[in-house]
Design a protein around this motif. Structure first.
Motif, mmCIF file in Angstrom:
data_model
loop_
_atom_site.group_PDB
_atom_site.id
_atom_site.type_symbol
_atom_site.label_atom_id
_atom_site.label_comp_id
_atom_site.label_asym_id
_atom_site.label_seq_id
_atom_site.Cartn_x
_atom_site.Cartn_y
_atom_site.Cartn_z
ATOM 1 N N ASP A 214 0.842 -1.196 0.000
ATOM 2 C CA ASP A 214 0.000 0.000 0.000
ATOM 3 C C ASP A 214 0.880 1.250 0.000
ATOM 4 O OD1 ASP A 214 0.669 0.773 2.762
ATOM 5 O OD2 ASP A 214 -0.484 -1.013 3.317
ATOM 6 N N PRO A 215 0.312 2.428 -0.260
ATOM 7 C CA PRO A 215 1.119 3.664 -0.368
ATOM 8 C C PRO A 215 1.953 3.978 0.869
ATOM 9 C CG PRO A 215 -1.063 4.019 -1.293
ATOM 10 C CD PRO A 215 -1.091 2.656 -0.664
ATOM 11 N N LEU A 216 1.414 3.748 2.076
ATOM 12 C CA LEU A 216 2.184 4.048 3.284
ATOM 13 C C LEU A 216 3.400 3.148 3.409
ATOM 14 C CD1 LEU A 216 -0.512 4.793 6.026
ATOM 15 C CD2 LEU A 216 0.993 6.412 4.868
ATOM 16 N N ARG A 217 3.236 1.890 3.053
ATOM 17 C CA ARG A 217 4.379 0.979 3.125
ATOM 18 C C ARG A 217 5.463 1.402 2.135
ATOM 19 N NH1 ARG A 217 3.644 -1.273 7.944
ATOM 20 N NH2 ARG A 217 1.728 -2.500 8.081
ATOM 21 N N LEU B 145 6.175 4.348 1.389
ATOM 22 C CA LEU B 145 6.848 5.515 1.973
ATOM 23 C C LEU B 145 7.587 5.162 3.260
ATOM 24 C CD1 LEU B 145 4.069 8.244 1.526
ATOM 25 C CD2 LEU B 145 6.189 8.019 0.216
ATOM 26 N N HIS B 146 7.581 3.872 3.618
ATOM 27 C CA HIS B 146 8.190 3.409 4.867
ATOM 28 C C HIS B 146 7.570 4.099 6.081
ATOM 29 C CE1 HIS B 146 11.371 2.525 1.855
ATOM 30 N NE2 HIS B 146 11.442 1.387 2.530
ATOM 31 N N LEU B 147 6.258 4.277 6.045
ATOM 32 C CA LEU B 147 5.530 4.890 7.143
ATOM 33 C C LEU B 147 4.563 3.885 7.752
ATOM 34 C CD1 LEU B 147 4.770 8.358 5.508
ATOM 35 C CD2 LEU B 147 6.550 7.819 7.180
ATOM 36 N N ASP B 148 3.916 4.345 8.828
ATOM 37 C CA ASP B 148 2.953 3.504 9.537
ATOM 38 C C ASP B 148 3.621 2.220 10.013
ATOM 39 O OD1 ASP B 148 0.450 2.995 10.634
ATOM 40 O OD2 ASP B 148 -0.127 1.727 8.947
ATOM 41 N N GLN B 149 4.727 2.404 10.756
ATOM 42 C CA GLN B 149 5.420 1.258 11.320
ATOM 43 C C GLN B 149 4.590 0.662 12.444
ATOM 44 O OE1 GLN B 149 8.310 0.199 10.006
ATOM 45 N NE2 GLN B 149 8.145 1.856 8.505
ATOM 46 N N PRO B 150 4.740 -0.624 12.716
ATOM 47 C CA PRO B 150 4.002 -1.234 13.821
ATOM 48 C C PRO B 150 4.315 -0.533 15.135
ATOM 49 C CG PRO B 150 5.031 -2.917 12.455
ATOM 50 C CD PRO B 150 5.562 -1.601 11.988
ATOM 51 N N ALA B 151 3.325 -0.503 16.038
ATOM 52 C CA ALA B 151 3.496 0.159 17.324
ATOM 53 C C ALA B 151 4.659 -0.457 18.088
ATOM 54 C CB ALA B 151 2.204 0.055 18.142
ATOM 55 N N GLY B 152 5.493 0.394 18.684
ATOM 56 C CA GLY B 152 6.617 -0.081 19.474
ATOM 57 C C GLY B 152 7.890 -0.269 18.687
ATOM 58 N N SER B 153 7.822 -0.205 17.360
ATOM 59 C CA SER B 153 9.022 -0.387 16.548
ATOM 60 C C SER B 153 9.774 0.931 16.424
ATOM 61 C CB SER B 153 8.657 -0.909 15.153
ATOM 62 O OG SER B 153 7.856 0.048 14.475
ATOM 63 N N SER C 176 11.907 7.816 6.501
ATOM 64 C CA SER C 176 10.843 7.742 5.507
ATOM 65 C C SER C 176 11.424 7.929 4.109
ATOM 66 C CB SER C 176 9.801 8.826 5.785
ATOM 67 O OG SER C 176 10.339 10.100 5.515
ATOM 68 N N SER C 177 10.574 7.647 3.112
ATOM 69 C CA SER C 177 10.981 7.843 1.717
ATOM 70 C C SER C 177 10.338 9.088 1.132
ATOM 71 C CB SER C 177 10.583 6.610 0.880
ATOM 72 O OG SER C 177 11.256 5.465 1.351
ATOM 73 N N LEU C 178 9.949 10.015 2.006
ATOM 74 C CA LEU C 178 9.348 11.248 1.524
ATOM 75 C C LEU C 178 10.387 12.081 0.790
ATOM 76 C CD1 LEU C 178 7.277 12.211 4.685
ATOM 77 C CD2 LEU C 178 6.348 11.573 2.448
ATOM 78 N N PRO C 179 9.979 12.833 -0.211
ATOM 79 C CA PRO C 179 10.937 13.676 -0.935
ATOM 80 C C PRO C 179 11.495 14.768 -0.038
ATOM 81 C CG PRO C 179 8.687 14.155 -1.622
ATOM 82 C CD PRO C 179 8.615 12.921 -0.776
ATOM 83 N N GLU C 180 12.735 15.158 -0.277
ATOM 84 C CA GLU C 180 13.370 16.199 0.529
ATOM 85 C C GLU C 180 12.692 17.535 0.273
ATOM 86 O OE1 GLU C 180 17.831 18.144 1.185
ATOM 87 O OE2 GLU C 180 17.525 16.411 -0.138
ATOM 88 N N SER C 181 12.676 18.367 1.325
ATOM 89 C CA SER C 181 12.043 19.683 1.211
ATOM 90 C C SER C 181 12.694 20.489 0.102
ATOM 91 C CB SER C 181 12.157 20.450 2.532
ATOM 92 O OG SER C 181 11.583 19.710 3.582
ATOM 93 N N SER C 182 11.879 21.200 -0.631
ATOM 94 C CA SER C 182 12.400 22.040 -1.701
ATOM 95 C C SER C 182 12.975 23.329 -1.128
ATOM 96 C CB SER C 182 11.277 22.381 -2.686
ATOM 97 O OG SER C 182 10.301 23.195 -2.051
#
Length: 549
Positions: free
Chosen positions: A344-347, A349-357, A362-368
């Protein structure tokens, strides 16, 4: 803007030692509050006063240090010898004779540390009282009388020694002579600088024995006029002479009264503290209270940080992820297996990690560059508003505090986004219910399909077929197949708007939580340092108010 009321001790006013100690401690609190935000050069006087007061209060309080200060030829050393009734200080018409002060002590017990602090060499210390004097010198018991070098000496080190001792002694007797009592140097460079020490300043017109009474009165009146112009109106000013009339009676009586009162060193220190307070007052002149960091400016800062952190990207991905995962539970089983093959899209982006991990990067683009500039602009806006009403150099200190941790902000934003609980690791109960119904529909269709397949095989092999029961006009196997398929399709159609509403709620929840996390980053890395400077300003102002009492 109200000013801190300056304290200039009234002539003859008593100073309470405990209250003075409290004022010195308040001045110390001011320095502690301001030292990280105010240039060191602005605090030199305060630090010097604090150190000097602490050292003087720790030394003998039974002794009063009086300095005779004068120019070349003023008769200062002759006056010193006359008061001591011994020839202790060398007298000469051609100066300088020495660059070191002479000290005569009445009641020498306990004066050693005080003389060490003053820097008077042991070979320049003399004790006045002896058993032969009886009580003749009792009135001056506790006096430490210093004969200073000439303040107009051609030797620079002599002038420096005079300046050093003038900052340390308890009372100064300025010895002027009829020829040079109006000299600009003594008035501009010395006397006018003692306005806050008027309680511990005495001026004598020496060598008055050379004048007739009329001239003496006229010169003393003119001297008092000059002292008034120096801001020293009302200080004791009278004629004196080491030999002949008018003699030393008035000066000796003044010294006896000063020694008896044991107030000179307290009044001197009180004047030092008042001088330091007056010098520091412009640093905290603005009486600004309450919340100085506007919520609207903080909101704009948080919005800029949220954009730079990629919050809009994450919340959009959250909505798509909800739909993706809902389809994986609510869709047909075969479609679910196919959907599970792509993350899914969050995965992604390496987001929404399991609780406690531990949050991963993240794979978000760097700020412009534009986003970084917006963050810097919003930060500067908050700082400018917070420090707008403060006197210099506090606005610059607030701005510097807002930038102090800006380099840490990108990593902090990434961690905040990666570790935020987006609420996507829990499946709603109704998902399980609808998923079970989908399985039921799929199972029904599968039973009908298998039934029809068996009948088709029997027919192909020429085997006798058992007549299938009918549900209305349709055979049961066909009804099961068609009914199961229709049930799954209709159920998908029914839950689709529900999934859409739930996905939008998930998006709003993620947006709310992410912005709360971003606001925390803004507070910790940008706003909190500014609030620290503002608290330091309040603490410094309160401390200076206490020091001015």
């Amino acid at each position: 803007m109200d000013k801190i009321k300056q304290v200039i001790p009234r002539q003859g006013g008593a100073v309470d030692a405990d209250q003075l100690a409290d004022r010195v401690e308040a001045l110390r609190r001011f320095v502690q509050a301001a030292e990280d935000h105010v240039p060191d050069a602005r605090l030199v006087t305060a630090r010097t006063v604090i150190d000097r007061a602490g050292e003087r209060l720790a030394l003998s309080r039974a002794h009063t240090v009086v300095a005779l200060a004068g120019a070349t030829g003023s008769g200062k050393s002759s006056l010193f010898n006359a008061l001591c009734r011994f020839q202790l200080s060398r007298v000469g018409v051609r100066r300088p004779t020495t660059g070191v002060a002479h000290a005569c002590v009445w009641g020498a017990q306990g004066a050693g540390p005080l003389l060490d602090w003053l820097g008077v060499p042991p070979n320049r210390r003399f004790t006045r009282e002896s058993a032969l004097d009886g009580e003749d010198e009792a009135g001056l018991r506790g006096l430490v009388l210093l004969d200073l070098p000439d303040f107009d000496s051609i030797e620079a080190r002599h002038r420096l020694e005079v300046d050093r001792l003038l900052r340390l002694v308890d009372l100064v007797v300025w010895v002027l002579d009829p020829q040079k009592y109006a000299d600009r140097v003594v008035h501009q460079q010395y006397l006018s600088q003692f306005q806050r020490h008027r309680d511990v300043t005495v001026v004598v017109l020496n060598q008055a024995d050379r004048l007739n009474r009329t001239d003496s009165e006229r010169l003393v009146a003119d001297l008092r006029r000059l002292l008034e112009a120096d801001g020293l109106g009302g200080v004791p000013a009278f004629p004196t002479s080491a030999k002949g009339q008018p003699g030393l009676d008035t000066l000796r009586a003044t010294l006896e009264r000063t020694v008896a009162q044991r107030q000179a060193f307290l009044q001197r220190l009180a004047g030092d503290v008042s001088g330091a307070v007056g010098e520091l007052d412009p640093l905290v002149a603005a009486d600004v209270r309450g919340e100085r960091i506007q919520p609207a400016a903080i909101d704009r800062l948080a919005e800029s940080l949220a954009t730079a952190a990629g919050v809009p990207i994450v919340v959009a991905a959250t909505e798509r992820t909800y739909r993706h995962r809902a389809a994986g539970v609510l869709g047909w089983p075969v479609a679910r297996w196919v959907r599970r093959l792509r993350p899914d899209p969050l995965r992604r982006l390496h987001l929404d990690q399991p609780a406690g991990s531990t949050p991963a990067a993240s794979s978000l683009p760097e700020s412009s560059a534009a986003q970084k500039a917006a963050v810097a602009l919003a930060s500067r806006e908050v700082a400018e508003q917070a420090g707008a009403e403060l006197p210099e150099p506090w606005p610059a200190a607030v701005t510097a505090a807002s930038r102090a941790r800006l380099d840490d902000v990108p990593d902090a934003l990434d961690v905040a986004v990666a570790s935020a609980d987006l609420g996507m690791d829990r499946k709603p109960f109704w998902w399980r219910l609808v998923g079970a119904l989908q399985w039921l529909g799929a199972a029904t269709a599968l039973v009908g399909l298998l039934w029809l397949t068996v009948r088709a095989v029997f027919a192909f092999l020429g085997l006798p077929d058992v007549a299938a029961p009918h549900a209305g006009r349709l055979p049961v196997p066909t009804a099961l197949l068609v009914g199961g398929l229709l049930f799954g399709v209709l159920l998908s159609v029914v839950v689709r708007p529900v999934v859409g509403m739930a996905a939008r709620r998930a998006r709003a929840r993620a947006d709310r939580r992410l912005r709360a996390a971003i606001a925390q980053v803004a507070d910790v890395h940008i706003v909190a340092p500014m609030r620290g400077v503002l608290r330091s300003y309040d603490d410094a102002r309160d401390a200076l108010r206490a020091a001015a009492r």
